[in-house]
Enzyme design. Structure first.
Site, short mmCIF file in Angstrom:
data_model
loop_
_atom_site.label_atom_id
_atom_site.label_comp_id
_atom_site.label_asym_id
_atom_site.label_seq_id
_atom_site.Cartn_x
_atom_site.Cartn_y
_atom_site.Cartn_z
N SER A 1 69.34 65.13 46.02
CA SER A 1 68.24 64.36 46.01
C SER A 1 67.91 64.27 44.35
CB SER A 1 67.20 64.94 46.89
OG SER A 1 66.27 63.72 46.92
N ARG B 1 52.88 64.14 52.30
CA ARG B 1 54.08 65.21 52.56
C ARG B 1 54.58 64.36 54.11
NH1 ARG B 1 58.51 67.74 50.81
NH2 ARG B 1 58.76 69.57 52.27
N ASP C 1 71.49 58.53 55.51
CA ASP C 1 70.59 58.65 54.28
C ASP C 1 69.59 57.25 54.02
OD1 ASP C 1 68.95 59.39 51.99
OD2 ASP C 1 70.70 60.20 51.07
N HIS D 1 68.86 62.34 55.15
CA HIS D 1 68.96 62.77 53.49
C HIS D 1 68.82 64.25 53.58
CE1 HIS D 1 68.00 62.48 49.21
NE2 HIS D 1 66.85 63.10 49.39
N ASP D 2 68.13 64.91 54.46
CA ASP D 2 68.14 66.36 54.42
C ASP D 2 69.41 67.20 54.63
OD1 ASP D 2 65.52 66.84 53.39
OD2 ASP D 2 64.58 67.26 55.14
#
Length: 366
Positions: A148, A218, A304, A337-338
Site C-alpha cells: 500500500s 477510518r 484490490d 487490499h488488506d
C-alpha cells in the site's frame, strides 16, 4: 523474537528541508531492526509501513503482547529470514508513532506543530529514511519492500536513490493514486476538517478532540481496504437488535482507531498520498522510469479496489519498455487490499523467490 524500539534525534541547522521549503533543525526518527548486519553490509532489507502502521513490523516488545504487523513474514526462518538479512523499519515522517509529526513538540514554540507542521510528500518521507540509514551506517539496500503506501515508498526509493537499491518489492501499490482514490481520501479529509472539535488542528490541549471526524474517516477507509465478496461472506445481512453486523464492524474499527492515531497525522498522510507521483521531479513517467536501476517486483491482488492490478501491470510494461527490469505477480484473495497484511502464505513465497532469485529472470527483464 523479542525486539526493542529505537529512537534517534538528529540535530543541526537545517538538518532536513522538505520539498515545500520548511527546514527542521531537529528531527526524531523511531525505528526497529531485526537480524544482524553482516561485515559487507550487503544484507539490508528496508521495510516500509502503510498509512496507519508503525516501525513495529515484527517480533514482540519486552513485557508486551504486541506482535508486529508483518510478523508472519519477518523473522528467523521466515520468508524474510532474519538469520540471513538485516531488516530495518522506521516510522515515517508525519506519523504519530514517535517520528516527528504534527503531534510532536515544535522546538521553536514549545507546543505541538498541529497544522503548523509543513506539507510533506512521500519523497520527504524517503529522504528522512535515508538520513536514518546514513546514521546507522548503511549505504546499500539489498531490497526495499512495502505494501500500500509502503509500496509507494519502496518504489520512490528506487527512483530517488537508484544507485543504492538492488531490488524493490511493491505490493498493492502504484506510482500515483487514481482519481477515485483521491476522491475517497478527500471525503476522509473533509470528515476531520469539518469536525466541530477540530479547532483548526489546535486541539491537543482541548477537552474534546475531533474523534467523530477521525472515526468516520477510518470507517470509510476500512470499506476500501476490503472486498465486496469478503463483506458478503463475513456479514451477509446479519444483524443484532440494533445494527447490521457490518455496521458494528465499522463502528468498532472507527472507535478503536481514535485511541491509537492522531487526526492531524491522518490528514498529512492522506495529503501526501494524494500528491504523490514519482514523475513530478522529472517531467514525465518515462524519465522517472529511466532512473530506476533496481529489479522491480509488483504484487497485485485481484480484489484490490484501491490499486487494481491493471495499473500495476501497465507500470511494469512501461518500465521494461524503457530498459528496466520488472516483474508482475497477482494473487487471488477475498481479502481485498488488506491481503498484503493477511495472506502471507500467498505473498511470502513470491517475495522469497524474488529475494533468492529462484525465478527465471529471462521471463522478467524483457
Amino acid at each position: 523474537m523479542i525486539v526493542e524500539e529505537k529512537k534517534v534525534t538528529l540535530k543541526g541547522k537545517n538538518i532536513f528541508t522538505t520539498e515545500s521549503g520548511y527546514s527542521f533543525d531537529e528531527l526524531t526518527i523511531v525505528y526497529e531492526t531485526y537480524g544482524k548486519l553482516n561485515k559487507e553490509k550487503n544484507n539490508v532489507i528496508l521495510v516500509e509501513h502503510a498509512l496507519s502502521g508503525s516501525a513495529h513490523a515484527a517480533g514482540v516488545h519486552p513485557g508486551k503482547n504486541n506482535v508486529g504487523w508483518w510478523d508472519p513474514l519477518i523473522g528467523p526462518g521466515k520468508y524474510i529470514d532474519t538469520n540471513k538479512y538485516f531488516v530495518i523499519c522506521s516510522n515515517f515522517l508525519g506519523s504519530c508513532y514517535g517520528t516527528t509529526g504534527p503531534s510532536s513538540i515544535d522546538p521553536k514554540t514549545g507546543k505541538p506543530y498541529g497544522l503548523g507542521f509543513p506539507k510533506i510528500n512521500i519523497r520527504d518521507m524517503v529522504k528522512v529514511q535515508k538520513l536514518l540509514l546514513d546514521y546507522v551506517g548503511i549505504d546499500r539496500i539489498k531490497a526495499v519492500i512495502g505494501g500500500s503506501m509502503g509500496g509507494m515508498q519502496a518504489l520512490e526509493w528506487a527512483v530517488t536513490y537508484p544507485d543504492l537499491v538492488d531490488k524493490a518489492i511493491v505490493i498493492a501499490a502504484d506510482y500515483k493514486l487514481t482519481p477515485l482514490n483521491i476522491a475517497y481520501n478527500h471525503v476522509g479529509i473533509q470528515c476531520i476538517l469539518n469536525d466541530p472539535y477540530f479547532y483548526g488542528g489546535d486541539y491537543y490541549d482541548k477537552p474534546h478532540k475531533p474523534d467523530k471526524g477521525l472515526s468516520t474517516a477510518r470507517m470509510l477507509g476500512m470499506i476500501t481496504y476490503k472486498s465486496g465478496d469478503l463483506f458478503d461472506h463475513r456479514f451477509d445481512r446479519l444483524r443484532d437488535e440494533n445494527n447490521f453486523e457490518v455496521e458494528n464492524y465499522l463502528n468498532y474499527h472507527g472507535l478503536s482507531f481514535i485511541n491509537r492515531f492522531d487526526a492531524n497525522s491522518y490528514l498529512y498522510i492522506l495529503w501526501a498520498m494524494n500528491e504523490h507521483d514519482i514523475t513530478k521531479p522529472y517531467g514525465s513517467l518515462k524519465m522517472a522510469l529511466k532512473r530506476i536501476k533496481a529489479e522491480i517486483l509488483m504484487i497485485g491482488i485481484d480484489t484490490d479496489m484501491i490499486f487494481p492490478s491493471k495499473y500495476m501491470k501497465d507500470f511494469i510494461k512501461k518500465l521494461n519498455a524503457t530498459g528496466g527490469c520488472g516483474r508482475f505477480e497477482e494473487i487471488s484473495s477475498m481479502q481485498g487490499h488488506d491481503s498484503f497484511l493477511v495472506d502471507i502464505d500467498k505473498i511470502g513465497p513470491i517475495i522469497l523467490g524474488f529475494l533468492e532469485e529462484t525465478y527465471d529472470k529471462e521471463m522478467v527483464c524483457v
